[in-house]
Scaffold this motif. Structure first.
Motif, short mmCIF file in Angstrom:
data_model
loop_
_atom_site.label_atom_id
_atom_site.label_comp_id
_atom_site.label_asym_id
_atom_site.label_seq_id
_atom_site.Cartn_x
_atom_site.Cartn_y
_atom_site.Cartn_z
N ALA A 107 0.55 -1.09 -0.18
CA ALA A 107 -0.21 0.21 -0.40
C ALA A 107 0.77 1.61 -0.17
O ALA A 107 0.57 2.58 -0.67
N ALA A 108 2.00 1.35 0.94
CA ALA A 108 2.90 2.61 0.33
C ALA A 108 3.45 2.66 -0.45
O ALA A 108 3.51 3.69 -1.64
N LEU A 109 4.13 1.16 -1.21
CA LEU A 109 4.81 1.69 -2.39
C LEU A 109 3.18 2.15 -3.30
O LEU A 109 3.84 2.67 -4.16
N LYS A 110 2.31 1.61 -3.57
CA LYS A 110 1.33 1.91 -4.30
C LYS A 110 1.03 3.35 -3.78
O LYS A 110 1.06 3.85 -5.21
N ALA A 111 0.94 3.93 -3.10
CA ALA A 111 0.58 5.79 -2.77
C ALA A 111 2.16 6.51 -3.25
O ALA A 111 1.69 7.44 -3.93
N LYS A 112 2.93 5.73 -3.24
CA LYS A 112 3.87 7.01 -3.65
C LYS A 112 4.14 6.63 -5.12
O LYS A 112 4.53 7.83 -5.10
N THR A 113 3.83 5.80 -5.82
CA THR A 113 3.68 5.78 -7.42
C THR A 113 2.78 6.65 -7.62
O THR A 113 2.91 7.42 -8.36
#
Length: 121
Positions: A107-113
């Motif tokens: 979820a953190a990676l998706k938000a960052k992307t």
């Protein structure tokens, strides 16, 4: 231990079903919300980022907890002596929390992307 002493009816099946449903409807959402909130805040996320992380992860984690924890809870109350339930559930919880951590990182990676795409576009 509290759950083991509560909801004890003359029907063992009704007792087990009530404990399992109560666990899923109360403890699972509360624990998952706490877990993702603290992981997010402790990793340096803002309050807004944390709220977004909780929105992304709690529904997914709750649905998946409904696949795992009712069986664990039922098995525990039906077959594991009270003095060993914490150990049994704790062993299962290690794997569960590992999966929650993975979900949190995704979820953190998706938000960052998504944030990077919003700034570049």
């Amino acid at each position: 231990m509290w759950l083991g002493r509560s909801f004890n009816y003359s029907s063992q099946i009704l007792s087990l079903a009530t404990k399992t449903v109560f666990n899923q409807l109360t403890f699972a959402p509360l624990f998952n919300t706490y877990f993702f909130t603290m992981q997010s805040l402790l990793s340096g996320a803002t309050v807004e980022e944390t709220v977004e992380r909780v929105k992304r992860t709690v529904p997914v984690s709750w649905i998946n907890s409904c696949k795992l924890w009712p069986a664990v809870t039922a098995f525990s109350f039906a077959f594991v002596p009270a003095q060993f339930r914490s150990i049994f559930v704790g062993i299962i919880a290690i794997g569960w929390q590992t999966w929650l951590s993975l979900l949190n990182q995704r979820a953190a990676l998706k938000a960052k992307t998504e944030l990077e795409h919003a700034h570049s576009g």
